[in-house]
Design a protein around this motif. Structure first.
Motif, PDB file in Angstrom:
ATOM      1  N   SER A   1     -15.084 -20.417  43.988  1.00  0.00           N
ATOM      2  CA  SER A   1     -15.131 -21.798  44.442  1.00  0.00           C
ATOM      3  C   SER A   1     -15.310 -21.887  45.948  1.00  0.00           C
ATOM      4  O   SER A   1     -14.804 -21.058  46.705  1.00  0.00           O
ATOM      5  CB  SER A   1     -13.839 -22.516  44.044  1.00  0.00           C
ATOM      6  OG  SER A   1     -13.797 -23.821  44.602  1.00  0.00           O
ATOM      7  N   ALA A   2     -16.020 -22.922  46.374  1.00  0.00           N
ATOM      8  CA  ALA A   2     -16.144 -23.193  47.804  1.00  0.00           C
ATOM      9  C   ALA A   2     -14.871 -23.823  48.361  1.00  0.00           C
ATOM     10  O   ALA A   2     -14.734 -23.973  49.571  1.00  0.00           O
ATOM     11  CB  ALA A   2     -17.327 -24.124  48.048  1.00  0.00           C
ATOM     12  N   TYR A   3     -13.942 -24.157  47.492  1.00  0.00           N
ATOM     13  CA  TYR A   3     -12.764 -24.932  47.914  1.00  0.00           C
ATOM     14  C   TYR A   3     -11.430 -24.228  47.659  1.00  0.00           C
ATOM     15  O   TYR A   3     -10.401 -24.676  48.142  1.00  0.00           O
ATOM     16  CB  TYR A   3     -12.753 -26.289  47.191  1.00  0.00           C
ATOM     17  CG  TYR A   3     -14.084 -26.994  47.255  1.00  0.00           C
ATOM     18  CD1 TYR A   3     -14.561 -27.495  48.461  1.00  0.00           C
ATOM     19  CD2 TYR A   3     -14.875 -27.145  46.121  1.00  0.00           C
ATOM     20  CE1 TYR A   3     -15.783 -28.136  48.532  1.00  0.00           C
ATOM     21  CE2 TYR A   3     -16.104 -27.787  46.187  1.00  0.00           C
ATOM     22  CZ  TYR A   3     -16.545 -28.282  47.392  1.00  0.00           C
ATOM     23  OH  TYR A   3     -17.767 -28.907  47.453  1.00  0.00           O
ATOM     24  N   ILE A   4     -11.438 -23.147  46.891  1.00  0.00           N
ATOM     25  CA  ILE A   4     -10.196 -22.433  46.574  1.00  0.00           C
ATOM     26  C   ILE A   4     -10.174 -21.116  47.334  1.00  0.00           C
ATOM     27  O   ILE A   4     -11.064 -20.279  47.168  1.00  0.00           O
ATOM     28  CB  ILE A   4     -10.087 -22.151  45.062  1.00  0.00           C
ATOM     29  CG1 ILE A   4     -10.097 -23.453  44.262  1.00  0.00           C
ATOM     30  CG2 ILE A   4      -8.810 -21.369  44.761  1.00  0.00           C
ATOM     31  CD1 ILE A   4     -10.138 -23.242  42.752  1.00  0.00           C
TER      32      ILE A   4
ATOM     33  N   PHE B   1     -24.493 -25.190  47.543  1.00  0.00           N
ATOM     34  CA  PHE B   1     -23.544 -24.253  48.154  1.00  0.00           C
ATOM     35  C   PHE B   1     -22.352 -24.013  47.232  1.00  0.00           C
ATOM     36  O   PHE B   1     -21.726 -22.948  47.283  1.00  0.00           O
ATOM     37  CB  PHE B   1     -23.074 -24.770  49.521  1.00  0.00           C
ATOM     38  CG  PHE B   1     -22.194 -25.992  49.484  1.00  0.00           C
ATOM     39  CD1 PHE B   1     -20.819 -25.865  49.360  1.00  0.00           C
ATOM     40  CD2 PHE B   1     -22.736 -27.261  49.587  1.00  0.00           C
ATOM     41  CE1 PHE B   1     -20.000 -26.987  49.333  1.00  0.00           C
ATOM     42  CE2 PHE B   1     -21.927 -28.388  49.568  1.00  0.00           C
ATOM     43  CZ  PHE B   1     -20.548 -28.253  49.435  1.00  0.00           C
ATOM     44  N   GLU B   2     -22.030 -24.963  46.369  1.00  0.00           N
ATOM     45  CA  GLU B   2     -20.926 -24.758  45.432  1.00  0.00           C
ATOM     46  C   GLU B   2     -21.266 -23.659  44.433  1.00  0.00           C
ATOM     47  O   GLU B   2     -20.425 -22.826  44.094  1.00  0.00           O
ATOM     48  CB  GLU B   2     -20.595 -26.065  44.713  1.00  0.00           C
ATOM     49  CG  GLU B   2     -19.963 -27.108  45.627  1.00  0.00           C
ATOM     50  CD  GLU B   2     -19.596 -28.380  44.894  1.00  0.00           C
ATOM     51  OE1 GLU B   2     -20.011 -28.545  43.729  1.00  0.00           O
ATOM     52  OE2 GLU B   2     -18.895 -29.224  45.490  1.00  0.00           O
ATOM     53  N   THR B   3     -22.506 -23.623  43.964  1.00  0.00           N
ATOM     54  CA  THR B   3     -22.935 -22.548  43.077  1.00  0.00           C
ATOM     55  C   THR B   3     -23.013 -21.225  43.830  1.00  0.00           C
ATOM     56  O   THR B   3     -22.630 -20.177  43.302  1.00  0.00           O
ATOM     57  CB  THR B   3     -24.295 -22.899  42.447  1.00  0.00           C
ATOM     58  OG1 THR B   3     -24.138 -24.066  41.627  1.00  0.00           O
ATOM     59  CG2 THR B   3     -24.815 -21.763  41.586  1.00  0.00           C
ATOM     60  N   ALA B   4     -23.487 -21.274  45.069  1.00  0.00           N
ATOM     61  CA  ALA B   4     -23.519 -20.057  45.889  1.00  0.00           C
ATOM     62  C   ALA B   4     -22.107 -19.534  46.151  1.00  0.00           C
ATOM     63  O   ALA B   4     -21.901 -18.325  46.257  1.00  0.00           O
ATOM     64  CB  ALA B   4     -24.233 -20.326  47.208  1.00  0.00           C
ATOM     65  N   GLY B   5     -21.139 -20.445  46.281  1.00  0.00           N
ATOM     66  CA  GLY B   5     -19.751 -20.014  46.305  1.00  0.00           C
ATOM     67  C   GLY B   5     -19.004 -20.130  47.611  1.00  0.00           C
ATOM     68  O   GLY B   5     -17.826 -19.760  47.671  1.00  0.00           O
ATOM     69  N   LYS B   6     -19.635 -20.655  48.666  1.00  0.00           N
ATOM     70  CA  LYS B   6     -18.948 -20.835  49.935  1.00  0.00           C
ATOM     71  C   LYS B   6     -19.383 -22.146  50.574  1.00  0.00           C
ATOM     72  O   LYS B   6     -20.542 -22.545  50.455  1.00  0.00           O
ATOM     73  CB  LYS B   6     -19.244 -19.680  50.902  1.00  0.00           C
ATOM     74  CG  LYS B   6     -18.677 -18.334  50.471  1.00  0.00           C
ATOM     75  CD  LYS B   6     -17.165 -18.317  50.497  1.00  0.00           C
ATOM     76  CE  LYS B   6     -16.618 -16.960  50.068  1.00  0.00           C
ATOM     77  NZ  LYS B   6     -15.133 -16.953  50.008  1.00  0.00           N
ATOM     78  N   LEU B   7     -18.476 -22.771  51.287  1.00  0.00           N
ATOM     79  CA  LEU B   7     -18.766 -24.043  51.929  1.00  0.00           C
ATOM     80  C   LEU B   7     -19.926 -23.903  52.905  1.00  0.00           C
ATOM     81  O   LEU B   7     -19.929 -23.027  53.767  1.00  0.00           O
ATOM     82  CB  LEU B   7     -17.512 -24.540  52.661  1.00  0.00           C
ATOM     83  CG  LEU B   7     -17.545 -25.972  53.185  1.00  0.00           C
ATOM     84  CD1 LEU B   7     -17.654 -26.970  52.044  1.00  0.00           C
ATOM     85  CD2 LEU B   7     -16.292 -26.254  54.023  1.00  0.00           C
ATOM     86  N   GLN B   8     -20.938 -24.748  52.718  1.00  0.00           N
ATOM     87  CA  GLN B   8     -22.117 -24.797  53.590  1.00  0.00           C
ATOM     88  C   GLN B   8     -22.850 -23.457  53.669  1.00  0.00           C
ATOM     89  O   GLN B   8     -23.437 -23.116  54.689  1.00  0.00           O
ATOM     90  CB  GLN B   8     -21.724 -25.286  54.988  1.00  0.00           C
ATOM     91  CG  GLN B   8     -21.162 -26.702  54.944  1.00  0.00           C
ATOM     92  CD  GLN B   8     -20.675 -27.198  56.291  1.00  0.00           C
ATOM     93  OE1 GLN B   8     -20.449 -26.427  57.210  1.00  0.00           O
ATOM     94  NE2 GLN B   8     -20.508 -28.503  56.413  1.00  0.00           N
ATOM     95  N   LEU B   9     -22.833 -22.724  52.570  1.00  0.00           N
ATOM     96  CA  LEU B   9     -23.501 -21.429  52.535  1.00  0.00           C
ATOM     97  C   LEU B   9     -24.974 -21.586  52.174  1.00  0.00           C
ATOM     98  O   LEU B   9     -25.324 -22.305  51.242  1.00  0.00           O
ATOM     99  CB  LEU B   9     -22.820 -20.512  51.517  1.00  0.00           C
ATOM    100  CG  LEU B   9     -23.510 -19.158  51.276  1.00  0.00           C
ATOM    101  CD1 LEU B   9     -23.434 -18.286  52.528  1.00  0.00           C
ATOM    102  CD2 LEU B   9     -22.875 -18.432  50.093  1.00  0.00           C
TER     103      LEU B   9
END
Length: 269
Positions: free
Chosen positions: A84-87, A137-145
């Motif tokens: 997750s980009a958030y966890i 970026f959520e699928t990529a896995g990091k915030l603003q990635l």
């Protein structure tokens, strides 16, 4: 006008038919239960699917059906698939199943899932060459990635959402594009949520030009004067892209300093 659709590429609601019929297609968390990688939730409103299973064939068929039956031209593929980009908890990542067909354990799942997602993009392109894939970026896995691999396999990568009002949001957008476009094509950077009906839309649009220009709103609600301004900028962007291919690289970089500035590069008018 061409249809586009937001699609959660790797999740299903808890009451969905696919989850009820194929629970084996979903990630197993560290407690041995079907898990949700997008956010920690006691209610478990939806579950994350595992691309180490035949889910990959299921979602491919679903997307291609939309392409063939409804002319889908743009697919925004979203939500977490590996992390997750958030966890900020590495234990909530990947799949812990040891009986999924394409990975043997949690560690192997971390790479297999990403590999199969990129392979999915290639297979979608093979069968639907005109489909614009926008991977978030959520699928990529990091915030603003924005990632090299995703830029290689998907046309666009939804980099961020701008929520702040003028001028903070627009200037933030310029920074995001500036930081990344030395190494990644500007045309692969998708930054969302700038609205048509902003009082400062022309300034916002100028900020957006360093990325793939996508904005929110209903163009039918614009005045004739607003449409005229947008059309001038849109025509200018197309002309500059045709002439300089500025969506591929940032043209102020070393080695490009001899690019001659010609009339019209400052914008319409």
């Amino acid at each position: 006008m061409k249809p586009g659709l937001w699609i959660s590429i790797g999740s299903a609601t808890s009451d969905s038919k696919v989850l009820q019929e194929h629970p084996e297609w979903f990630i197993v968390n560290r407690n041995g239960k079907i898990g949700n990688l997008h956010y920690e939730s006691s209610g478990q409103e939806f579950a994350t699917s595992c691309f180490g299973t035949d889910w990959v064939n299921y979602i491919k068929s679903a997307i291609l059906k939309l392409v063939k039956e409804h002319g889908l031209a743009y697919a925004k593929l979203d939500l977490s698939i590996v992390t997750s980009a958030y966890i900020n908890n590495p234990a909530i990542s990947g799949c812990y199943a040891e009986n999924h067909p394409y990975h043997r354990d949690h560690e192997e799942s971390l790479i297999v899932i990403y590999q199969n997602v990129l392979k999915l993009f290639d297979e979608l392109h093979a069968e639907a060459p005109d489909l614009f894939i926008d991977c978030t970026f959520e699928t990529a896995g990091k915030l603003q990635l924005q990632d090299y691999a995703f830029a290689k396999h998907a046309e666009g990568n939804w980099l961020s959402n701008i929520e702040e009002p003028f001028p903070t949001g627009a200037l933030r957008m310029r920074q995001l594009a500036w930081w990344r476009s030395p190494a990644l094509p500007a045309g692969s950077l998708v930054i969302g949520n700038l609205p048509f009906d902003s009082k400062n839309f022309e300034f916002d649009l100028k900020s957006l030009i360093g990325t793939l220009p996508i904005v929110l709103g209903d163009p039918r609600k614009l005045t004739a004067e607003e449409r005229s301004v947008i059309k001038k900028w849109a025509d200018w962007m197309v002309k500059m892209q045709d002439k300089y291919d500025y969506m591929t690289f940032r043209q102020d970089l070393p080695g490009l300093a001899n690019l001659r500035k010609e009339p019209g590069m400052d914008g319409p008018g």
